[in-house]
Design an enzyme around this catalytic site. Structure first.
Site, mmCIF file in Angstrom:
data_model
loop_
_atom_site.group_PDB
_atom_site.id
_atom_site.type_symbol
_atom_site.label_atom_id
_atom_site.label_comp_id
_atom_site.label_asym_id
_atom_site.label_seq_id
_atom_site.Cartn_x
_atom_site.Cartn_y
_atom_site.Cartn_z
ATOM 1 N N ARG A 37 -9.473 7.998 -1.211
ATOM 2 C CA ARG A 37 -10.462 8.403 -0.199
ATOM 3 C C ARG A 37 -11.303 9.544 -0.719
ATOM 4 O O ARG A 37 -10.857 10.348 -1.552
ATOM 5 C CB ARG A 37 -9.760 8.846 1.089
ATOM 6 C CG ARG A 37 -9.013 7.731 1.793
ATOM 7 C CD ARG A 37 -8.465 8.222 3.123
ATOM 8 N NE ARG A 37 -9.496 8.294 4.122
ATOM 9 C CZ ARG A 37 -9.664 7.414 5.106
ATOM 10 N NH1 ARG A 37 -8.832 6.415 5.248
ATOM 11 N NH2 ARG A 37 -10.639 7.557 5.977
ATOM 12 N N GLU A 76 -8.636 0.271 -3.033
ATOM 13 C CA GLU A 76 -9.491 0.319 -1.837
ATOM 14 C C GLU A 76 -10.402 1.522 -1.986
ATOM 15 O O GLU A 76 -9.945 2.629 -2.313
ATOM 16 C CB GLU A 76 -8.643 0.527 -0.583
ATOM 17 C CG GLU A 76 -7.885 -0.667 -0.126
ATOM 18 C CD GLU A 76 -7.075 -0.347 1.127
ATOM 19 O OE1 GLU A 76 -7.289 0.705 1.755
ATOM 20 O OE2 GLU A 76 -6.211 -1.148 1.458
ATOM 21 N N GLU A 91 -11.109 -9.415 3.001
ATOM 22 C CA GLU A 91 -9.819 -9.083 3.611
ATOM 23 C C GLU A 91 -10.064 -9.030 5.104
ATOM 24 O O GLU A 91 -10.846 -8.201 5.585
ATOM 25 C CB GLU A 91 -9.285 -7.743 3.101
ATOM 26 C CG GLU A 91 -7.951 -7.400 3.784
ATOM 27 C CD GLU A 91 -7.259 -6.162 3.214
ATOM 28 O OE1 GLU A 91 -7.375 -5.910 1.998
ATOM 29 O OE2 GLU A 91 -6.609 -5.451 4.001
ATOM 30 N N ARG A 116 -7.175 12.825 0.659
ATOM 31 C CA ARG A 116 -6.097 13.307 1.521
ATOM 32 C C ARG A 116 -4.715 12.802 1.088
ATOM 33 O O ARG A 116 -3.713 13.402 1.415
ATOM 34 C CB ARG A 116 -6.350 12.925 2.977
ATOM 35 C CG ARG A 116 -6.237 11.451 3.258
ATOM 36 C CD ARG A 116 -6.330 11.152 4.731
ATOM 37 N NE ARG A 116 -7.664 11.321 5.253
ATOM 38 C CZ ARG A 116 -8.107 10.711 6.359
ATOM 39 N NH1 ARG A 116 -7.290 9.967 7.062
ATOM 40 N NH2 ARG A 116 -9.342 10.872 6.778
ATOM 41 N N GLY A 163 1.054 -1.388 4.388
ATOM 42 C CA GLY A 163 1.470 -0.053 3.985
ATOM 43 C C GLY A 163 2.392 0.639 4.962
ATOM 44 O O GLY A 163 3.587 0.799 4.708
ATOM 45 N N HIS A 197 -5.659 3.527 -1.727
ATOM 46 C CA HIS A 197 -6.995 3.864 -1.224
ATOM 47 C C HIS A 197 -7.314 5.278 -1.692
ATOM 48 O O HIS A 197 -6.685 6.237 -1.243
ATOM 49 C CB HIS A 197 -6.972 3.788 0.314
ATOM 50 C CG HIS A 197 -8.308 4.023 0.960
ATOM 51 N ND1 HIS A 197 -8.496 3.914 2.310
ATOM 52 C CD2 HIS A 197 -9.516 4.371 0.451
ATOM 53 C CE1 HIS A 197 -9.766 4.168 2.605
ATOM 54 N NE2 HIS A 197 -10.397 4.462 1.487
ATOM 55 N N THR A 230 -6.907 6.421 10.020
ATOM 56 C CA THR A 230 -6.820 5.331 9.046
ATOM 57 C C THR A 230 -8.110 4.521 9.172
ATOM 58 O O THR A 230 -8.929 4.795 10.054
ATOM 59 C CB THR A 230 -5.569 4.444 9.287
ATOM 60 O OG1 THR A 230 -5.526 3.399 8.314
ATOM 61 C CG2 THR A 230 -5.579 3.838 10.687
ATOM 62 N N THR A 231 -8.301 3.530 8.300
ATOM 63 C CA THR A 231 -9.515 2.719 8.382
ATOM 64 C C THR A 231 -9.578 2.079 9.771
ATOM 65 O O THR A 231 -8.630 1.437 10.207
ATOM 66 C CB THR A 231 -9.473 1.613 7.302
ATOM 67 O OG1 THR A 231 -9.044 2.208 6.075
ATOM 68 C CG2 THR A 231 -10.833 0.989 7.116
ATOM 69 N N ASP A 256 -0.123 4.481 -0.178
ATOM 70 C CA ASP A 256 -0.842 5.719 0.169
ATOM 71 C C ASP A 256 0.064 6.762 0.827
ATOM 72 O O ASP A 256 -0.056 7.963 0.573
ATOM 73 C CB ASP A 256 -1.977 5.425 1.159
ATOM 74 C CG ASP A 256 -3.120 4.659 0.534
ATOM 75 O OD1 ASP A 256 -3.153 4.515 -0.701
ATOM 76 O OD2 ASP A 256 -3.988 4.203 1.298
ATOM 77 N N HIS A 257 0.960 6.290 1.724
ATOM 78 C CA HIS A 257 1.711 7.272 2.515
ATOM 79 C C HIS A 257 2.803 7.982 1.737
ATOM 80 O O HIS A 257 3.325 9.000 2.185
ATOM 81 C CB HIS A 257 2.229 6.638 3.796
ATOM 82 C CG HIS A 257 1.113 6.393 4.774
ATOM 83 N ND1 HIS A 257 0.005 7.210 4.832
ATOM 84 C CD2 HIS A 257 0.925 5.442 5.705
ATOM 85 C CE1 HIS A 257 -0.824 6.754 5.758
ATOM 86 N NE2 HIS A 257 -0.299 5.681 6.299
ATOM 87 N N ASN A 303 0.855 -1.193 0.000
ATOM 88 C CA ASN A 303 0.000 0.000 0.000
ATOM 89 C C ASN A 303 0.891 1.242 0.000
ATOM 90 O O ASN A 303 1.679 1.452 0.934
ATOM 91 C CB ASN A 303 -0.902 -0.037 1.238
ATOM 92 C CG ASN A 303 -1.837 1.151 1.300
ATOM 93 O OD1 ASN A 303 -1.429 2.281 1.070
ATOM 94 N ND2 ASN A 303 -3.092 0.914 1.615
ATOM 95 N N HIS A 329 -3.797 -4.763 7.701
ATOM 96 C CA HIS A 329 -3.930 -3.644 8.634
ATOM 97 C C HIS A 329 -3.061 -3.850 9.864
ATOM 98 O O HIS A 329 -3.223 -4.831 10.585
ATOM 99 C CB HIS A 329 -5.377 -3.394 9.071
ATOM 100 C CG HIS A 329 -5.619 -1.929 9.333
ATOM 101 N ND1 HIS A 329 -5.206 -1.308 10.472
ATOM 102 C CD2 HIS A 329 -6.180 -0.971 8.560
ATOM 103 C CE1 HIS A 329 -5.508 -0.029 10.413
ATOM 104 N NE2 HIS A 329 -6.090 0.212 9.258
HETATM 105 N N1 PXP Z 1 -5.999 -3.050 4.351
HETATM 106 C C1 PXP Z 1 -6.923 -2.059 4.406
HETATM 107 C C2 PXP Z 1 -8.322 -2.379 4.018
HETATM 108 C C3 PXP Z 1 -6.564 -0.749 4.789
HETATM 109 O O1 PXP Z 1 -7.494 0.220 4.828
HETATM 110 C C4 PXP Z 1 -5.212 -0.490 5.103
HETATM 111 C C5 PXP Z 1 -4.799 0.900 5.475
HETATM 112 O O2 PXP Z 1 -4.966 1.752 4.399
HETATM 113 C C6 PXP Z 1 -4.290 -1.548 5.013
HETATM 114 C C7 PXP Z 1 -4.714 -2.819 4.656
HETATM 115 C C8 PXP Z 1 -2.849 -1.349 5.313
HETATM 116 O O3 PXP Z 1 -2.682 -1.070 6.671
HETATM 117 P P1 PXP Z 1 -1.287 -0.610 7.213
HETATM 118 O O4 PXP Z 1 -0.988 0.727 6.599
HETATM 119 O O5 PXP Z 1 -1.495 -0.537 8.701
HETATM 120 O O6 PXP Z 1 -0.288 -1.649 6.801
#
Ligand code: PXP
Length: 239
Positions: A45, A70, A151, A49, A213, A43, A100-101, A9-10, A7, A191
């Site tokens: 969003r 996502e 998931e 963001r 991520g 993701h 976060t989620t 995103d960051h 992931n 997650h």
């Molecule tokens: N799975 C889902 C559905 C998520 O929303 C996230 C966070 O965006 C992740 C996995 C990844 O989580 P992490 O960033 O804590 O590894």
């Protein structure tokens, strides 16, 4: 073999901190793939963001592995997904104020609505995964509404404060995997997974892909993304 969805995103979070053009998540995806990522996850969003539409469109053209989008199960995102056609979609709950989620989708409460969304997306050839808590009722609802994947939310496992709580959460995940298999639903997980806590999750029955991520991107700040991904691949490799 468990595969790794990275992931990114960051990387976009850092870019958006200055609303500039760097670092580019498209470059990050290529480097993650060089490090051995089996898939790229973003993701998009509602509040935009981190990941932007521009990122999604470019990633669709450049990702060489598979692209997991996502998204919230809202009409505007469904429309966009039908245009972009990611390789699979993970439906997640979304609250504006969350960092976060925070929890899984409530597939039980939204069964009728999600049945329609899943049918629309899967009807267009895009497999759908539902991000849910490892609860029997949620797994049965996900199967009943036709999702090809779930998931499992590994946050409670990752956040367990003692070894016995951690073992308890692992057992809950294991039972969830067995139930999902019996219901004919394929299983991903994610997650809160880190280099230190990931291994037992790879040993769960049926888990196909881990979406990770924060831990990878955090490490990448110090060692570079390609190496950070390679080290996570090493951490999840079964001997
Ligand atoms: N799975 C889902 C559905 C998520 O929303 C996230 C966070 O965006 C992740 C996995 C990844 O989580 P992490 O960033 O804590 O590894």
């Amino acid at each position: 073999m468990t595969t790794l969805g990275v992931n990114i995103d960051h990387v976009a979070t850092l870019r958006q901190a200055r609303r500039t053009t760097e670092p580019d998540p498209v470059t990050a995806a290529a480097l993650a793939e060089l490090g051995g990522a089996d898939g790229i996850t973003v993701h998009l969003r509602e509040d935009r963001r981190h990941i932007q539409e521009r990122d999604l469109l470019l990633l669709r053209q450049t990702v060489q592995t598979h692209l997991n989008l996502e998204m919230a199960a809202v009409p505007s995102m469904v429309d966009l997904a039908l245009q972009v056609k990611p390789d699979y979609i993970t439906l997640v709950p979304e609250r504006r104020e969350e960092v976060t989620t925070e929890g899984g989708l409530d597939a039980v409460a939204q069964q009728d609505y999600l049945t329609q969304v899943v049918a629309t997306l899967q009807g267009a050839g895009i497999p759908v995964s539902l991000f849910i808590d490892a609860q029997p009722a949620q797994i049965k609802a996900a199967a009943a509404l036709g999702a090809q994947f779930i998931e499992l939310h590994t946050g409670p496992y990752a956040g367990a404060s003692t070894e016995s709580l951690r073992r308890e959460q692992l057992q809950i995940l294991e039972q969830a995997c067995v139930l999902a298999q019996a219901q004919g639903v394929r299983v991903n997980a994610g997650h809160g997974l880190t280099y230190k806590n990931v291994r037992p999750v790879t040993e769960l029955p049926a888990v196909e892909e881990l979406n990770i991520g924060h831990s990878i991107i955090s490490r990448a700040v110090f060692v570079g993304l390609e190496r950070a991904v390679r080290e996570m691949k090493q951490a999840i490799k079964l001997d």
